[in-house]
Design a protein around this motif. Structure first.
Motif, PDB file in Angstrom:
ATOM      1  N   GLY A  81       0.834  -1.198   0.000  1.00 23.35           N
ATOM      2  CA  GLY A  81       0.000   0.000   0.000  1.00 23.35           C
ATOM      3  C   GLY A  81       0.868   1.247   0.000  1.00 23.35           C
ATOM      4  N   MET A  82       0.326   2.334   0.545  1.00 28.35           N
ATOM      5  CA  MET A  82       1.067   3.599   0.552  1.00 28.35           C
ATOM      6  C   MET A  82       1.868   3.751   1.839  1.00 28.35           C
ATOM      7  SD  MET A  82      -1.615   6.209  -1.254  1.00 28.35           S
ATOM      8  CE  MET A  82      -3.010   5.687  -0.277  1.00 28.35           C
ATOM      9  N   PRO A  83       3.055   4.352   1.743  1.00 29.50           N
ATOM     10  CA  PRO A  83       3.909   4.511   2.932  1.00 29.50           C
ATOM     11  C   PRO A  83       3.410   5.627   3.837  1.00 29.50           C
ATOM     12  CG  PRO A  83       4.966   5.511   1.047  1.00 29.50           C
ATOM     13  CD  PRO A  83       3.699   4.867   0.535  1.00 29.50           C
ATOM     14  N   THR A  84       2.323   5.341   4.555  1.00 30.83           N
ATOM     15  CA  THR A  84       1.792   6.311   5.504  1.00 30.83           C
ATOM     16  C   THR A  84       2.621   6.290   6.779  1.00 30.83           C
ATOM     17  OG1 THR A  84       0.206   4.601   6.145  1.00 30.83           O
ATOM     18  CG2 THR A  84      -0.556   6.260   4.598  1.00 30.83           C
ATOM     19  N   VAL A  85       2.254   7.113   7.741  1.00 34.12           N
ATOM     20  CA  VAL A  85       3.059   7.296   8.951  1.00 34.12           C
ATOM     21  C   VAL A  85       3.295   5.960   9.661  1.00 34.12           C
ATOM     22  CG1 VAL A  85       3.103   8.384  11.220  1.00 34.12           C
ATOM     23  CG2 VAL A  85       2.249   9.652   9.239  1.00 34.12           C
ATOM     24  N   GLY A  86       4.548   5.744  10.073  1.00 37.17           N
ATOM     25  CA  GLY A  86       4.895   4.538  10.807  1.00 37.17           C
ATOM     26  C   GLY A  86       5.091   3.323   9.930  1.00 37.17           C
ATOM     27  N   HIS A  87       5.393   3.550   8.646  1.00 40.17           N
ATOM     28  CA  HIS A  87       5.596   2.421   7.741  1.00 40.17           C
ATOM     29  C   HIS A  87       6.967   1.798   7.992  1.00 40.17           C
ATOM     30  CE1 HIS A  87       3.332   0.227   4.948  1.00 40.17           C
ATOM     31  NE2 HIS A  87       3.830   0.663   3.816  1.00 40.17           N
ATOM     32  N   TYR A 103       9.429  -2.135  -0.917  1.00 37.07           N
ATOM     33  CA  TYR A 103       7.974  -2.218  -0.908  1.00 37.07           C
ATOM     34  C   TYR A 103       7.511  -2.778  -2.249  1.00 37.07           C
ATOM     35  CZ  TYR A 103       8.081   1.028   3.095  1.00 37.07           C
ATOM     36  OH  TYR A 103       8.304   1.620   4.307  1.00 37.07           O
ATOM     37  N   VAL A 104       6.431  -3.563  -2.212  1.00 36.91           N
ATOM     38  CA  VAL A 104       5.889  -4.145  -3.437  1.00 36.91           C
ATOM     39  C   VAL A 104       4.387  -3.915  -3.485  1.00 36.91           C
ATOM     40  CG1 VAL A 104       5.579  -6.251  -4.794  1.00 36.91           C
ATOM     41  CG2 VAL A 104       7.648  -5.954  -3.416  1.00 36.91           C
ATOM     42  N   ASP A 105       3.910  -3.363  -4.591  1.00 38.45           N
ATOM     43  CA  ASP A 105       2.474  -3.235  -4.787  1.00 38.45           C
ATOM     44  C   ASP A 105       2.191  -3.157  -6.279  1.00 38.45           C
ATOM     45  OD1 ASP A 105       0.288  -2.323  -2.354  1.00 38.45           O
ATOM     46  OD2 ASP A 105      -0.421  -2.355  -4.421  1.00 38.45           O
ATOM     47  N   ASN A 106       0.974  -3.562  -6.664  1.00 37.18           N
ATOM     48  CA  ASN A 106       0.597  -3.508  -8.076  1.00 37.18           C
ATOM     49  C   ASN A 106      -0.438  -2.432  -8.350  1.00 37.18           C
ATOM     50  OD1 ASN A 106      -1.608  -4.707  -6.836  1.00 37.18           O
ATOM     51  ND2 ASN A 106      -1.988  -6.155  -8.497  1.00 37.18           N
ATOM     52  N   GLU A 107      -0.821  -1.657  -7.317  1.00 34.77           N
ATOM     53  CA  GLU A 107      -1.808  -0.606  -7.502  1.00 34.77           C
ATOM     54  C   GLU A 107      -1.106   0.696  -7.870  1.00 34.77           C
ATOM     55  OE1 GLU A 107      -5.282  -2.160  -4.494  1.00 34.77           O
ATOM     56  OE2 GLU A 107      -3.879  -0.646  -3.794  1.00 34.77           O
ATOM     57  N   PRO A 108      -1.445   1.293  -8.999  1.00 29.60           N
ATOM     58  CA  PRO A 108      -0.741   2.500  -9.441  1.00 29.60           C
ATOM     59  C   PRO A 108      -0.725   3.614  -8.415  1.00 29.60           C
ATOM     60  CG  PRO A 108      -2.112   1.649 -11.212  1.00 29.60           C
ATOM     61  CD  PRO A 108      -2.456   0.841  -9.991  1.00 29.60           C
ATOM     62  N   VAL A 111       1.977   2.881  -5.860  1.00 31.95           N
ATOM     63  CA  VAL A 111       3.295   3.033  -6.480  1.00 31.95           C
ATOM     64  C   VAL A 111       3.628   4.505  -6.670  1.00 31.95           C
ATOM     65  CG1 VAL A 111       4.639   2.575  -8.557  1.00 31.95           C
ATOM     66  CG2 VAL A 111       3.185   0.777  -7.591  1.00 31.95           C
ATOM     67  N   ALA A 112       2.675   5.279  -7.191  1.00 29.04           N
ATOM     68  CA  ALA A 112       2.923   6.698  -7.467  1.00 29.04           C
ATOM     69  C   ALA A 112       3.275   7.460  -6.195  1.00 29.04           C
ATOM     70  CB  ALA A 112       1.702   7.320  -8.143  1.00 29.04           C
ATOM     71  N   HIS A 113       2.500   7.262  -5.150  1.00 29.97           N
ATOM     72  CA  HIS A 113       2.783   7.963  -3.896  1.00 29.97           C
ATOM     73  C   HIS A 113       4.109   7.501  -3.291  1.00 29.97           C
ATOM     74  CE1 HIS A 113      -0.470  10.699  -3.165  1.00 29.97           C
ATOM     75  NE2 HIS A 113      -1.380   9.771  -3.393  1.00 29.97           N
ATOM     76  N   SER A 114       4.351   6.201  -3.347  1.00 29.19           N
ATOM     77  CA  SER A 114       5.576   5.679  -2.752  1.00 29.19           C
ATOM     78  C   SER A 114       6.808   6.231  -3.442  1.00 29.19           C
ATOM     79  CB  SER A 114       5.576   4.151  -2.807  1.00 29.19           C
ATOM     80  OG  SER A 114       4.493   3.623  -2.081  1.00 29.19           O
ATOM     81  N   GLU A 115       6.756   6.311  -4.762  1.00 28.45           N
ATOM     82  CA  GLU A 115       7.905   6.839  -5.499  1.00 28.45           C
ATOM     83  C   GLU A 115       8.207   8.278  -5.083  1.00 28.45           C
ATOM     84  OE1 GLU A 115       7.498   4.195  -9.613  1.00 28.45           O
ATOM     85  OE2 GLU A 115       6.663   6.229  -9.520  1.00 28.45           O
ATOM     86  N   ILE A 116       7.161   9.051  -4.831  1.00 25.65           N
ATOM     87  CA  ILE A 116       7.362  10.439  -4.411  1.00 25.65           C
ATOM     88  C   ILE A 116       7.921  10.498  -3.000  1.00 25.65           C
ATOM     89  CG2 ILE A 116       6.166  12.601  -3.859  1.00 25.65           C
ATOM     90  CD1 ILE A 116       4.263  11.932  -6.209  1.00 25.65           C
TER      91      ILE A 116
END
Length: 268
Positions: A81-87, A103-108, A111-116
């Motif tokens: 999922g997304m790297p929210t607080v405490g990830h 981190y691994v995910d297939n949901e765009p 992925v988009a948020h994590s890359e940022i």
């Protein structure tokens, strides 16, 4: 990220997204009206859904710290999922900034948020892959660059396997990751469960059954079967807040109200 940027990346804002729904339930801001509407329906059916999400996140932090205490310095977070607080990377890097996290995910959207979020972090990366196909994850060039699979790794499957129905053979998926790991590696797993659950939980599960991501809650015995070949560590397969709490007072009077089970297991 703006809606224009989502559109440019081909991300659908017309349907609720599990990663954004979970983010909203955790109190994050990486979500949109369609996600909040669905999440509010879940909260209406299961009023303690927010507390449940927080308990799972607290367990995740405890599991990562446990891994670090065992000398683990490599982490593979499946269906992150997304790297929210405490990830994972925040917990690991607070103890050892050199620890490596994939981190691994297939949901765009994830992925988009994590890359940022991870753009300037050389020791934490996102891999865009479908975790149901372990070879695509393990043989991905980014995974191979970041992780040395000849050394112990902690694989994290937090609220992942309950999105894999029986017909897609979750045991096969778990065993493929297990077989790729070096001895001394760990698996941290949590899942929704039907055990000792209320009618509200059943209603919330039914809502997900009508979504693109239906949920298959599993019993403790079913989770034990999924991790065959690992040694399940004390205290075994337990309700999420019962897994090595920082303080016994942190465990609710009725631990089953968390709605999920957790375990950590070791590959010997």
């Amino acid at each position: 990220m703006s809606e224009d940027e989502y559109a440019r990346r081909g991300i659908d804002l017309d349907k609720p997204n599990p990663a954004r729904v979970y983010d909203y339930i955790l109190g994050g801001r990486l979500n949109y009206a369609v996600d909040r509407m669905f999440a509010d329906q879940v909260l209406a059916a299961q009023p303690n859904a927010r507390e449940r999400a927080q308990l799972n996140r607290q367990w995740l932090r405890r599991a990562i710290r446990f891994g670090l205490d065992q000398g683990i310095r490599q982490f593979l977070d499946i269906g992150s999922g997304m790297p929210t607080v405490g990830h994972v990377h925040e917990v690991a890097h607070a103890i050892d900034p050199t620890a490596r996290v994939v981190y691994v995910d297939n949901e765009p959207v994830a992925v988009a948020h994590s890359e940022i979020v991870l753009e300037d972090n050389e020791n934490a990366v996102m891999v865009h892959a479908d975790a149901e196909f372990p070879d695509d994850v393990l043989e991905h060039e980014t995974t191979e660059m970041m992780l040395d699979l000849d050394q112990p790794v902690m694989v994290v499957m937090a609220l992942f396997v309950h999105f894999i129905p029986d017909e897609r053979d979750p045991a096969r998926i778990v065993s493929a990751y297990r077989d790729a790991l070096a001895p001394g590696s760990y698996l941290a797993m949590s899942s929704a469960t039907p055990e000792q659950q209320s009618d509200g939980t059943a209603r919330a599960v039914a809502m997900y059954q009508k979504s693109a991501n239906p949920v298959t809650p599993r019993t403790a015995d079913e989770l034990r079967a999924l991790v065959d070949g690992f040694e399940i560590l004390d205290p075994g397969v337990v309700f999420i807040p019962q897994w090595r709490p920082d303080d016994p007072a942190d465990v609710p009077a009725n631990p089953a109200e968390c709605g999920g089970l957790a375990l950590v297991a070791r590959k010997n």
